[in-house]
Design an enzyme around this catalytic site. Structure first.
Site, short mmCIF file in Angstrom:
data_model
loop_
_atom_site.label_atom_id
_atom_site.label_comp_id
_atom_site.label_asym_id
_atom_site.label_seq_id
_atom_site.Cartn_x
_atom_site.Cartn_y
_atom_site.Cartn_z
N THR A 208 90.52 -64.31 -27.51
CA THR A 208 89.07 -64.38 -27.60
C THR A 208 88.78 -65.76 -28.15
OG1 THR A 208 88.54 -62.02 -27.93
CG2 THR A 208 87.17 -63.55 -29.13
N ARG A 236 85.40 -50.97 -20.01
CA ARG A 236 85.79 -50.98 -21.43
C ARG A 236 84.99 -52.06 -22.18
NH1 ARG A 236 88.32 -55.05 -25.02
NH2 ARG A 236 89.37 -53.90 -26.66
N GLY A 238 84.70 -54.13 -25.74
CA GLY A 238 85.44 -54.44 -26.96
C GLY A 238 84.51 -54.67 -28.13
N ASP A 239 85.07 -55.21 -29.20
CA ASP A 239 84.32 -55.44 -30.44
C ASP A 239 83.37 -56.63 -30.35
OD1 ASP A 239 86.93 -56.89 -30.29
OD2 ASP A 239 86.05 -57.95 -32.00
N1 ASP Z 1 88.85 -58.50 -29.62
C1 ASP Z 1 88.97 -58.72 -28.21
C2 ASP Z 1 88.75 -57.41 -27.49
O1 ASP Z 1 89.27 -56.41 -27.91
C3 ASP Z 1 90.27 -59.29 -27.80
C4 ASP Z 1 90.80 -60.35 -28.72
O2 ASP Z 1 90.12 -60.85 -29.57
O3 ASP Z 1 91.94 -60.74 -28.59
O4 ASP Z 1 88.08 -57.42 -26.51
#
Ligand code: ASP
Length: 340
Positions: A208, A236, A238-239
């Site tokens: 990210t 999906r 993510g955060d």
């Molecule tokens: N947090 C990100 C996600 O789960 C991936 C990452 O930061 O590596 O989408």
């Protein structure tokens, strides 16, 4: 405004002397601006060939310059985080924009969010497929729409109403990510019932990009952008675009996360860092240690953050995190592993 900031610093120094506050605490408020950025955290082997390491360092340096030119000339924290993240989105080494990971269907679905600590304005997007720089669209959501969060088709329709640059989904392709996806599919097929899906997920390469900034007018801002996790299921989320989980900024601190999104989300991690500071009177470093050591498990995540005094903290409980920071005093860091 610069004079105002100098006046505030002088008053702080005076009050520090009167209240007996230590010189080092007073010094903490003496930066005019500060910012930090990351390009993802996870299991990063120290055995990376020097030439590859150098490419990462160069990418981090380039993003650092993008933020420096803005903040040095009195630009805003929001501009800084947007342009730093754009630089990382355009760099195929990082999992955001060009270079994003592949979904299970062999496509790219991008998430991004930006937040203004002064107004609590925020813009977030998930499931983007054609926007070259998702972070710039997130900023438009924040400034031009009455809403905060758009998803999938709605997000693309919103993009139609703006002048953000659009590209074919295939243009996010890189051979490296394609090979990573092929390997991830094989590994997914090979999971035995005894093996925990969680163990396997932890091993998957994430990535990210993000930036946090404190400007010379005292504003804080945070921005994060990602392709998510390799081989993720269609839809999906993510955060990263969940305000308070992967991205958060208020009057206390600005935070951007990276790592296993599901873990970061269930701990509302970025917001917890700011709240821990506000409600416990903790320092930024203490708040980062709390989330990483008391809430998350080893190997889960990394965070970059800057507080309302311009203090920077970059911490992870993974083996590495691509990261860099700079402030107006010239304190500069460009690092991948814990100790370099
Ligand atoms: N947090 C990100 C996600 O789960 C991936 C990452 O930061 O590596 O989408």
């Amino acid at each position: 405004m610069k004079y105002l900031s100098t006046l505030v610093n002088t008053l702080f120094l005076l009050s520090a002397l009167l209240t007996g506050c230590s010189q080092s605490e007073a010094d903490e408020a003496s930066v005019e601006w500060a910012f930090a950025l990351h390009g993802g955290a996870g299991t990063i082997s120290q055995d990376l060939p020097d030439s590859v390491k150098q490419q990462y360092y160069d990418g981090l340096e380039q993003a650092l310059r993008a933020g420096e030119v803005i903040l040095r000339d009195g630009g805003s924290a929001l501009d800084a985080v947007e342009y730093v993240v754009r630089s990382l989105e355009d760099n195929p080494l990082f999992n955001a924009g060009h270079g994003a990971v592949f979904t299970k269907e062999g496509k790219h679905e991008l998430d991004a969010a930006i937040m203004d600590g002064t107004t609590l304005g925020a813009g977030a997007l998930t499931g983007l497929t054609t926007v070259k720089n998702p972070i710039s669209l997130a900023r438009k959501v924040m400034t031009d729409s009455p809403h905060i969060f758009f998803s999938g088709e709605g997000a693309e329709t919103y993009a139609d109403q703006t002048d953000v640059e659009r590209v074919e989904n295939e243009s996010f392709h890189t051979d490296r990510r394609y090979e990573q996806w092929q390997r991830a599919q094989e590994e997914a097929r090979a999971i035995t019932p005894e093996e925990s899906i969680h163990d396997w997920i932890k091993d998957i390469k994430f990535g990210t990009v993000g930036a946090v900034a404190y400007d010379s007018d005292g504003n804080l801002a945070a921005a994060t952008s990602t392709g998510g996790m390799t081989n993720k299921q269609f839809g999906r989320v993510g955060d990263v675009p969940i305000i308070g989980s992967g991205t958060f900024a208020n009057h206390v601190a600005a935070i951007s996360a990276t790592g296993w999104g599901e873990q970061i989300m269930r701990n509302v991690s970025a917001n917890t860092i700011a709240n821990y500071m506000e409600f416990k009177g903790a320092s930024l470093d203490e708040a980062m240690d709390f989330i990483l050591n008391e809430r998350l498990d080893p190997g889960d995540a990394g965070f970059i953050a800057v507080d309302h005094r311009g203090n920077i903290s970059m911490k992870m409980n993974t083996t590495g995190m691509f990261r860099a920071s700079l402030n107006s005093n010239g304190d500069r860091t460009v690092m991948i592993w814990e100790n370099e």
